[in-house]
Design an enzyme around this catalytic site. Structure first.
Site, PDB file in Angstrom:
ATOM      1  N   TYR A   1      44.984  58.660  57.183  1.00 48.34           N
ATOM      2  CA  TYR A   1      46.259  58.615  57.912  1.00 48.34           C
ATOM      3  C   TYR A   1      47.110  59.827  57.567  1.00 48.34           C
ATOM      4  O   TYR A   1      47.423  60.063  56.389  1.00 48.34           O
ATOM      5  CB  TYR A   1      46.990  57.331  57.536  1.00 48.34           C
TER       6      TYR A   1
ATOM      7  N   HIS B   1      52.977  60.207  62.065  1.00 47.57           N
ATOM      8  CA  HIS B   1      54.245  59.461  62.158  1.00 47.57           C
ATOM      9  C   HIS B   1      55.256  59.786  61.068  1.00 47.57           C
ATOM     10  O   HIS B   1      56.225  59.047  60.897  1.00 47.57           O
ATOM     11  CB  HIS B   1      53.992  57.941  62.095  1.00 47.57           C
TER      12      HIS B   1
ATOM     13  N   ASP C   1      56.084  57.291  69.196  1.00 46.35           N
ATOM     14  CA  ASP C   1      54.684  57.031  69.556  1.00 46.35           C
ATOM     15  C   ASP C   1      54.584  55.716  70.324  1.00 46.35           C
ATOM     16  O   ASP C   1      53.894  55.631  71.347  1.00 46.35           O
ATOM     17  CB  ASP C   1      53.866  56.974  68.262  1.00 46.35           C
TER      18      ASP C   1
ATOM     19  N   CYS D   1      49.704  47.333  63.905  1.00 44.61           N
ATOM     20  CA  CYS D   1      50.327  46.347  63.031  1.00 44.61           C
ATOM     21  C   CYS D   1      50.477  45.039  63.779  1.00 44.61           C
ATOM     22  O   CYS D   1      50.706  45.028  64.983  1.00 44.61           O
ATOM     23  CB  CYS D   1      51.692  46.846  62.573  1.00 44.61           C
TER      24      CYS D   1
END
Ligand code: ADP
Ligand code: SF4
Length: 694
Positions: free
Chosen positions: A168, A171, A264, A31
C-alpha cells in the site's frame, strides 16, 4: 440470454505474475466495518462477490505489524491472524476467483490506540488529525525491521491462501507514500532528498515481497499518482509519473488511483463515473504490467471503453461491487439491465466509520450474507398463501414489492402520486443527486418484468379501500414529511411563528416552490439535505445563510467523506454558515437566533426560513388500520415507521419481504460471532500479589 459480443473483452483472462485472473473484474481493497471483528460476515461477503463473478477479490487494507494498528480492518501481525484471513480466501477460492491482500503500514495516520506504539513517520512531526500525539521519525534499524515484518507478512499471506499481495502506497495513508512525499519526508539519509531516495522504501518493500513469495503470488503496488493538491503534493505530470517510470516493471500489477480517500471514493454529488481517467491514463504507457483503476464503474460500455482505449486492464471497483456483487455475472449472462448500480452516496462508508458492518442503499443484503443468510440474488419462494398490498412506492414500498414479487407473491403496489419513487424521485432532482434515481429505476425495471406485481399509480388509499382489496398482508410504506416548526434534535418545542412569516420545508422546495431574496436555512439534520438545499436556493438566485446548533455544519457528512467537498462548495457559493446557533422565533421578514449557550440574541433579516430539522411519519393510515383490527395483517415499514435514510427504507422493505413482518422480537434475528475467551490466564494469575506495591 446471450451476451453482447462487445462485452467479451471484459472476460479475457489476465496474468498477474504467476497467477491468472479469469476475467477483468477486480474488487479493490474495500473497508467494510467487519474485518477481524466480524470475520465470518466479512468472509461470506467476499465469497458472494467471487460467486458474483469478480475475478479478483481483495480484503480491505491489512495491517502487517502492530506499529500500525487500524482497529477495524483485518490484520496479519503474525500467524495468529491467519485463520480469519484463511476463511476469506477459502470462500473466494470456492468460486474460482483470486484472493488479494494489501499490506498496509499507515505510518503517522494511525494513532495506534490498541498497541499504544507511537506512530511512525519519515521525519517526525504531529500525528494525523486531532490526536494529541507526535510521531517518531524512524531510523535505519526501524527500516530494517519493516523489511523483516514485510517478508514475514508476505509468507503468512501465502499460508493464509492469498494469490496476490500488494504493498500500500496510496491516499496519503501509507508509510511508503509518506516517504515518497516531499511534504512529509525531510530526511537527509539515503531515504530522503532525491526522488530516487524517497522511493527507496517502497522499492525495497516490493522487492522483499517478490523475493519471499513472487514465485507463488502476484506482487503489486497500490499507488496514488496524483494527490489533487497541486505542486505541494504528488502530481501525475510530475513525480507521480516519475515514480511509476522508476518502478515500472517491478510489480506484477499496478493498482492506481488519485487523491485522498474522500477524493478516490468521491460521492456522485461531487464526482462523475470514470473521473480518474485523465490522471491515470499515462500508466499503461510506461509499464507493460497490468493496470487496475477505479471510477465507480457501473456501465459495461464505460468499462469496455477503458479497456479498448488502453486506459486500464482491470476494472477495479469497491462500491459498485457492494451495490451489486453480481455485476460481472449479469454482464456475462447477457443481463446488464439487471445491474443494481451504485448511486455514489457513501452510506457504505458511513458505517465503516462507525466501526459497524457496512450497509448499502442499493443492496440491503450487504453484510447480511452470513448473519441473516441473505443472498443478494436468491430469496426463498413464498411460504404462505398471502396476497399482498403495499401502500406507497418510495424506496421501502418499491423494494418490498420487488422482493415479494421475486418470492412469487401476488403483490399490489398502490401509489398516491402519478410517479413512482417517493422521496428518491424528489431528492434526485436536487443538485448533484441525480444518480440517486437509480434506487427507483432498478426496482421499477425489475417489477415491470414480474407478472405477479401490479402497480397502481394515482391511487391514494384510505382505510376503507385497503380493506376492500381483501389482501391478507398489508405493508404501509407511506413515508414521512419534514416539519416546519423547528422541532428536531436541538429544539424540542415548536418555535413561535408570527403571522406573515414565511417558513418552508425541504418538501416545499422539492415540490418546486420558488424562493427569492435572503433565505435562512436552519439545519438540525446534520447530513446532506441542508447543504443540497443551500445549493439549490443559490441556483435560484437566493442569498443563503445556514444557522445550525452544531459546531460544524453537515457534521454527519464527515462519515460519508463529503464534509470537505461540502465546505468548499458552500464557500464557492458564498453561503454564510453560522454555527452553534439556534432559532428562537420567526417573524415577518426576520428570524430571531441565539447562541446555543443562550447568548448573542439577534434578529436577522430574511425573506424565508427553511427548516431542515425533524420529520414526522405519515402513519395516520397505519394507525387507523391497526386500531380497527380485522383479518388483514398490517405492517408499517420505512419512513412511515420512523424517518431515516433511504438505505434504511430499502432495508425495511427487504426485511418485510423476508420475514413478512413476523419476526419475533424476543429472538435475535441474526447470527453473532463473539470474542473467544482466552484460556491463558497464566500471566494474569501469576502477578506477584504478595508484597506488590499498593
Ligand atoms: P419511504 O422512504 O419509507 O419509502 P417515501 O416518502 O419515499 O417513504 O415514500 C412514500 C410514498 O408513499 C410516497 O410516494 C407517497 O406518495 C406515498 N403515499 C403516501 N400516502 C399514501 C397513501 N395513502 N396511498 C398511497 N400512497 C401513499
Ligand atoms: Fe454505492 Fe451508496 Fe451502496 Fe455505497 S452505499 S455501494 S455508495 S449505493
Amino acid at each position: 440470454m446471450v451476451r453482447d459480443a462487445r462485452y467479451d473483452v471484459l472476460f479475457d483472462p489476465v496474468r498477474i505474475g504467476p497467477v491468472t485472473s479469469r476475467n477483468r473484474f477486480y474488487q479493490t481493497p474495500q473497508c467494510n466495518g467487519m474485518g477481524r471483528t466480524y470475520p465470518t460476515s466479512m468472509a461470506a461477503m467476499r465469497g458472494v462477490k467471487a460467486e458474483g463473478g469478480w475475478g479478483v477479490v481483495f480484503a480491505e487494507q491489512c495491517d502487517f505489524h502492530y506499529t500500525s494498528d487500524n482497529t477495524r480492518n483485518v490484520r496479519l501481525w503474525d500467524e495468529q491472524d491467519i485463520p480469519i484471513l484463511a476463511r476469506m480466501t477459502d470462500m473466494v477460492h470456492e468460486h474460482g476467483s483470486l484472493a488479494g491482500l494489501m499490506l498496509a503500514h499507515n505510518g503517522f495516520v494511525t494513532p495506534n490506540i490498541i498497541s499504544r506504539e507511537l506512530p511512525y513517520s519519515p521525519s517526525g512531526g504531529p500525528a494525523f488529525g486531532i490526536f494529541p500525539t507526535h510521531t517518531r521519525a524512524i531510523d535505519r534499524d526501524d527500516i530494517k525491521a519493516l523489511h523483516r515484518w514485510t517478508r514475514a507478512a508476505a509468507l503468512n499471506a501465502v499460508r493464509a491462501g492469498f494469490d496476490i499481495v500488494n504493498i500500500y502506497a496510496a491516499h496519503d495513508l501509507a508509510l511508503p507514500f509518506h516517504f515518497i512525499s516531499r511534504r512529509h519526508n525531510q530526511r537527509s539519509d539515503e531515504y530522503g532528498g532525491s526522488l530516487e531516495n524517497r522511493v527507496r522504501l517502497l522499492r525495497e518493500l516490493i522487492e522483499i515481497t517478490k523475493d519471499a513469495i513472487g514465485d507463488k503470488c502476484g506482487v503489486g503496488v497500490r499507488f496514488s499518482v496524483d494527490e489533487l493538491i497541486g505542486p505541494k503534493g504528488i502530481c501525475c505530470d510530475d513525480e507521480g509519473r516519475d515514480v511509476v517510470e522508476m518502478l515500472a516493471e517491478l510489480p506484477d500489477i499496478w493498482d492506481i488511483n488519485i487523491g485522498s480517500w474522500p477524493q478516490d471514493s468521491i460521492t456522485s454529488r461531487f464526482g462523475e463515473e470514470g473521473r480518474q481517467e485523465s490522471y491515470v491514463k499515462f500508466v499503461k504507457q510506461v509499464t507493460t504490467k497490468p493496470v487496475v483503476g477505479v471510477g465507480r464503474f457501473t456501465s459495461p460500455d464505460t468499462m469496455v471503453g477503458q479497456i479498448k482505449r488502453g486506459v486500464l486492464d482491470f476494472i477495479g471497483a469497491a462500491r459498485p461491487s457492494i451495490a451489486d456483487p453480481f455485476l460481472p455475472e449479469k454482464i456475462r449472462a447477457g443481463r446488464p439491465d439487471d445491474i443494481r448500480e451504485c448511486i455514489g452516496c457513501n452510506i457504505c462508508v458511513t458505517n465503516n466509520y462507525l466501526g459497524a458492518p457496512i450497509r448499502c442503499t442499493q443492496n440491503p443484503t450487504m453484510s447480511e450474507e452470513w448473519r441473516r443468510g441473505w443472498h443478494p440474488e436468491r430469496i426463498e419462494r413464498a411460504t404462505t398463501d398471502d396476497t399482498v398490498l403495499i401502500v406507497g412506492a418510495g424506496p421501502a414500498g418499491l423494494e418490498a414489492a420487488r422482493a415479494m414479487g421475486q418470492r412469487g407473491y401476488h403483490v399490489m403496489l398502490a401509489e398516491a402520486r402519478t410517479e413512482l419513487g417517493g422521496r428518491v424521485t424528489l431528492e434526485s432532482r436536487l443538485p448533484g443527486l441525480n444518480a440517486w434515481a437509480r434506487v427507483r429505476d432498478h426496482r421499477v425495471q425489475q417489477i415491470q418484468a414480474m407478472a405477479n406485481v401490479e402497480v397502481f399509480l394515482d391511487s391514494r388509499m384510505d382505510a376503507h379501500e385497503v380493506a376492500e382489496t381483501g389482501c391478507s398482508l398489508v405493508a404501509i410504506a407511506t413515508g414521512s414529511q419534514w416539519r416546519t416548526d423547528g422541532v428536531g434534535r436541538h429544539i424540542r418545542q415548536p418555535v413561535p411563528v408570527a403571522d406573515g412569516a414565511t417558513i418552508l420545508s425541504p418538501d416545499d422546495i422539492m415540490a418546486g416552490t420558488q424562493v427569492s431574496g435572503h433565505v435562512v436555512i436552519y439545519d438540525d439534520d446534520h447530513f446532506y439535505m441542508g447543504s443540497v438545499l443551500a445549493e439549490a436556493l443559490v441556483k435560484q438566485g437566493c442569498t443563503v445563510t445556514v444557522v445550525t446548533p452544531a459546531a460544524q455544519f453537515a457534521g454527519f457528512s464527515q462519515m460519508s467523506l463529503e464534509i470537505g467537498h461540502i465546505q468548499r462548495r458552500m464557500a464557492e457559493l458564498s453561503v454564510e454558515i453560522v454555527p452553534l446557533t439556534t432559532v428562537e422565533a420567526v417573524g415577518e421578514g426576520y428570524v430571531t437566533t441565539a447562541g446555543v449557550f443562550g447568548t448573542d440574541h439577534q434578529d436577522r433579516a430574511c425573506d424565508t426560513v427553511v427548516m431542515v430539522a425533524g420529520q414526522i411519519s405519515n402513519d395516520a393510515l397505519y394507525k387507523e388500520l391497526s386500531q380497527r383490527g380485522g383479518p388483514q395483517r398490517i405492517v408499517a415499514i420505512g419512513d412511515c415507521q420512523a424517518p431515516a435514510t433511504i438505505a434504511s427504507a430499502v432495508f425495511a422493505g427487504h426485511k418485510f419481504a423476508r420475514d413478512l413482518g413476523l419476526a419475533d422480537p424476543d429472538i435475535v434475528p441474526f447470527l453473532r460471532e463473539d470474542v473467544e475467551l482466552s484460556s491463558n490466564l497464566v500471566g494474569w494469575s501469576a502477578l506477584p500479589l504478595k508484597g506488590a506495591a499498593e
